[in-house]
Design an enzyme around this catalytic site. Structure first.
Site, PDB file in Angstrom:
ATOM      1  N   THR A  57      35.512   3.197   1.410  1.00 13.22           N
ATOM      2  CA  THR A  57      35.419   2.020   2.272  1.00 13.22           C
ATOM      3  C   THR A  57      35.766   0.742   1.513  1.00 13.22           C
ATOM      4  OG1 THR A  57      33.680   3.183   3.434  1.00 13.22           O
ATOM      5  CG2 THR A  57      33.883   0.847   3.884  1.00 13.22           C
ATOM      6  N   VAL A  58      35.070   0.494   0.392  1.00 12.68           N
ATOM      7  CA  VAL A  58      35.293  -0.773  -0.311  1.00 12.68           C
ATOM      8  C   VAL A  58      36.651  -0.763  -1.028  1.00 12.68           C
ATOM      9  CG1 VAL A  58      34.366  -2.401  -2.012  1.00 12.68           C
ATOM     10  CG2 VAL A  58      32.797  -1.087  -0.574  1.00 12.68           C
TER      11      VAL A  58
ATOM     12  N   ARG B 255      41.428  12.566  -3.482  1.00 16.24           N
ATOM     13  CA  ARG B 255      42.072  12.859  -2.195  1.00 16.24           C
ATOM     14  C   ARG B 255      43.471  12.243  -2.140  1.00 16.24           C
ATOM     15  NH1 ARG B 255      37.525   9.735   0.897  1.00 16.24           N
ATOM     16  NH2 ARG B 255      37.893   8.507  -0.971  1.00 16.24           N
TER      17      ARG B 255
ATOM     18  N   LYS C 232      26.060  -1.121  -7.479  1.00 15.55           N
ATOM     19  CA  LYS C 232      24.776  -1.686  -7.975  1.00 15.55           C
ATOM     20  C   LYS C 232      23.962  -0.688  -8.772  1.00 15.55           C
ATOM     21  CE  LYS C 232      24.348  -0.762  -3.442  1.00 15.55           C
ATOM     22  NZ  LYS C 232      25.217  -1.156  -2.388  1.00 15.55           N
TER      23      LYS C 232
ATOM     24  N   GLU D  47      30.085  -9.192  -8.621  1.00 15.81           N
ATOM     25  CA  GLU D  47      29.687 -10.052  -7.493  1.00 15.81           C
ATOM     26  C   GLU D  47      29.353  -9.232  -6.236  1.00 15.81           C
ATOM     27  OE1 GLU D  47      29.433 -13.736  -7.263  1.00 15.81           O
ATOM     28  OE2 GLU D  47      28.331 -12.762  -5.657  1.00 15.81           O
TER      29      GLU D  47
ATOM     30  N   GLY E 129      26.755  -8.108  -0.518  1.00 10.91           N
ATOM     31  CA  GLY E 129      28.086  -7.857   0.053  1.00 10.91           C
ATOM     32  C   GLY E 129      29.050  -8.992  -0.247  1.00 10.91           C
TER      33      GLY E 129
ATOM     34  N   GLU F 233      24.477   5.358   5.794  1.00 15.67           N
ATOM     35  CA  GLU F 233      25.110   6.580   5.285  1.00 15.67           C
ATOM     36  C   GLU F 233      24.525   7.777   6.060  1.00 15.67           C
ATOM     37  OE1 GLU F 233      26.975   6.426   2.274  1.00 15.67           O
ATOM     38  OE2 GLU F 233      26.623   4.277   2.036  1.00 15.67           O
TER      39      GLU F 233
ATOM     40  N   ASP G  45      17.926   0.706  -2.526  1.00 16.35           N
ATOM     41  CA  ASP G  45      19.102  -0.174  -2.598  1.00 16.35           C
ATOM     42  C   ASP G  45      18.660  -1.629  -2.829  1.00 16.35           C
ATOM     43  OD1 ASP G  45      22.155  -0.548  -1.799  1.00 16.35           O
ATOM     44  OD2 ASP G  45      21.019  -2.040  -0.676  1.00 16.35           O
TER      45      ASP G  45
ATOM     46  N   LYS H  65      19.064  -4.288  -6.111  1.00 17.97           N
ATOM     47  CA  LYS H  65      19.632  -5.630  -5.924  1.00 17.97           C
ATOM     48  C   LYS H  65      18.681  -6.708  -6.443  1.00 17.97           C
ATOM     49  CE  LYS H  65      22.585  -4.318  -2.050  1.00 17.97           C
ATOM     50  NZ  LYS H  65      22.622  -4.097  -0.587  1.00 17.97           N
TER      51      LYS H  65
END
Ligand code: HSE
Length: 401
Positions: free
Chosen positions: A10-11, A43, A99, A123, A128, A183, A194, A198
Site C-alpha cells: 500500500t505505502v 511479487r 514504526k 516521518e 501517517g 488489517e 501500534d 508511536k
C-alpha cells in the site's frame, strides 16, 4: 537522482504515485529529476507502470551506485531491520514508515546513518501524513517538551467513532476492514500496540533518549462496552484511544488506553481515521497537529518528504533527536488521572469509603444495577491499590483533563 522502494504494498505503491503525480514540483525542489530506479518485492506487477523496475534482491539495487535513497515500506521487523542496516552502512539513506523497526532500533539506525554520512528518516511512522516528527528535531529542539497527548491510531479511532454512533465493536471492526483501514489480523491496532510504538517514538524524540515500548502501559479497545459509550454520551464525553507521555528530563511516563475525553477537549472532535497530537513545550505551550493518520496517499506523501530531505542533504547526515541512552520509567505514584469507575450496586458504600467523598456519581440512560463515578485526580499506584478493596468492579477508564 535515483531512488528505490523496498516493499511495493500500500505505502510503497503510494510513493510511486506521489512521485508521478507531483513530478514537476519534486524536480523543481531538487533541481533535477528523481527517478524510481528499482522496486524490491517478491511479487510481479505486470500491469503497473513501474512493473519493469521490480527486482528480487537487494544486492542488485546496492550494485547501482546512483541509488542514493531507499524507501523501506516492507513492514515487520525482519528482513526490514537487517536490510536497513546494510543499506545505511553503504552510505545510502533510508526513509521508512515502519514504526516497528523505528520503535525498537531507531537510535541505533540513526547512529549508523550518522557514521556513514547518510540519513535514517521516519516521518511516516507516526501520524501517517501529518508532518509531526520533523519539528522535534528542528523547530522544537530548544523547547523542554513535558507532555505529548495524541490520538495516534486511525483504525481504532474509526472503530470508536462508529461505536459512538451506535455500532457494536464487531460491526465497527468489519466496517473498518471493508474500508481497508484495519488489517485482516487487526490485533496490533485494537490491542494498542501500534499506538504504543508511536508514543514511544514521540516520547523518545521529545527527550532525546530511547523509550522502551515495554515501559508504555498499554491497553486496547476490546474491553469497551456499550454501557461505557452510554455513560460517555449522557455526560458530555466521547471515548478515544489516547496515547500520552509525560516527560521530565530523561524520565518518561507513557500510557496508551481508552480514555473518556470531555466533548470540549480538542481531541474529542478527531473522528474517523484522522489522528491528532498535542505537544506541550515549557515556553511554547500547546501546539496541535492534525491530519490523516492512515491511508496510502497521505502516508506515502510523508515518506516522499523524507526522500526530498535526504536527497537535498546527499552525503550528509540529517539530524534526528534520538539517542540510544535509555529513558527512565516514571513511577506510578507520579502518574495521575481522574478515573471513571463502574461498580455493582452493592458496592456503593465501599466505593465512597475507598475513593473518598469527592467522587462524582454519574448516570447513563438504560444502565441499571450499578454505580458509576469519576474519582478526584489520583496516582496510578493509588488507583490500583484502591481497586483491590472492591469486589465487583465492572470496568474503568481514565479521564482526559
Ligand atoms: N494501522 C495504522 C493505523 C496505520 O490504523 O493508524 C498507520 O500507522
Amino acid at each position: 537522482m535515483k531512488i528505490a522502494i523496498m516493499g511495493y504494498g500500500t505505502v510503497g505503491g503510494g510513493i510511486a504515485k506521489v512521485l508521478t503525480a507531483n513530478k514537476n514540483k519534486i524536480t523543481k525542489v531538487l533541481g533535477e529529476e528523481c527517478e524510481l530506479g528499482y522496486i524490491l518485492d517478491l511479487r510481479d506487477f505486470p500491469e503497473d507502470p513501474f512493473g519493469d523496475r521490480v527486482v528480487r534482491s537487494l544486492d542488485e539495487i546496492l550494485a547501482d551506485k546512483e541509488v542514493r535513497v531507499i524507501c523501506e515500506t516492507m513492514g515487520g521487523m525482519n528482513p526490514a531491520y537487517e536490510f536497513t542496516k546494510r543499506i545505511l552502512k553503504e552510505g545510502i539513506s533510508v526513509c521508512t514508515s515502519n514504526k516497528e523497526v523505528v520503535a525498537a532500533h531507531g537510535a541505533e539506525l540513526v547512529r549508523i546513518a550518522e557514521d556513514h554520512h547518510c540519513s535514517y528518516l521516519f516521518e511516516a511512522s507516526v501520524g501517517g501524513g501529518i508532518p509531526l516528527l520533523r519539528p522535534f528535531s528542528t523547530t522544537l529542539l530548544h523547547e523542554r517538551i513535558d507532555l505529548v497527548t495524541g490520538v495516534l491510531n486511525g483504525t481504532t479511532n474509526f472503530i470508536l467513532t462508529c461505536m459512538q454512533r451506535g455500532d457494536t465493536f464487531d460491526m465497527a471492526l468489519t466496517r473498518a476492514q471493508q474500508k481497508g483501514y484495519a488489517e485482516k489480523d487487526p490485533t496490533a491496532d485494537i490491542e494498542g500496540m501500534d499506538a504504543c510504538r508511536k508514543i514511544a517514538i514521540l516520547a523518545s524524540l521529545s527527550c532525546g533518549a530511547s523509550v522502551d515500548i515495554k515501559d508504555v502501559h498499554t491497553e486496547g479497545i476490546t474491553k469497551l462496552t456499550e454501557q461505557d459509550f452510554e455513560y460517555a454520551k449522557c455526560n458530555d464525553y466521547t471515548v478515544k484511544l489516547v496515547a500520552q507521555a509525560r516527560i521530565a528530563g530523561g524520565v518518561v511516563g507513557a500510557v496508551v488506553a481508552p480514555f473518556l475525553v470531555p466533548k470540549e477537549h480538542p481531541l474529542a472532535s478527531v473522528n474517523d481515521v484522522f489522528n491528532a497530537c498535542i505537544v506541550h513545550g515549557n515556553m511554547l505551550g500547546d501546539v496541535m497537529f492534525y491530519g490523516r493518520g492512515a491511508g496510502r496517499d497521505a502516508t506515502a506523501s510523508a515518506v516522499v518528504s523524507d526522500v526530498i530531505d535526504a536527497l537535498l542533504h546527499d552525503h550528509e547526515h540529517v539530524f534526528v533527536n534520538l539517542d540510544a541512552v535509555p529513558s527512565l520509567k516514571m513511577d506510578d505514584e507520579q502518574m495521575t488521572h481522574r478515573f471513571f469507575v463502574r461498580v455493582d450496586e452493592s458496592e456503593k458504600t465501599k466505593a465512597v469509603r475507598t475513593f473518598g467523598e469527592d467522587i462524582s456519581f454519574i448516570e447513563a440512560r438504560g444502565v441499571f444495577g450499578e454505580w458509576a463515578f469519576i474519582t478526584a485526580p489520583m496516582s496510578e499506584a493509588a488507583f490500583k491499590e484502591a481497586l483491590q478493596s472492591l469486589d465487583e468492579v465492572r470496568g474503568y477508564l481514565r479521564v482526559l483533563e
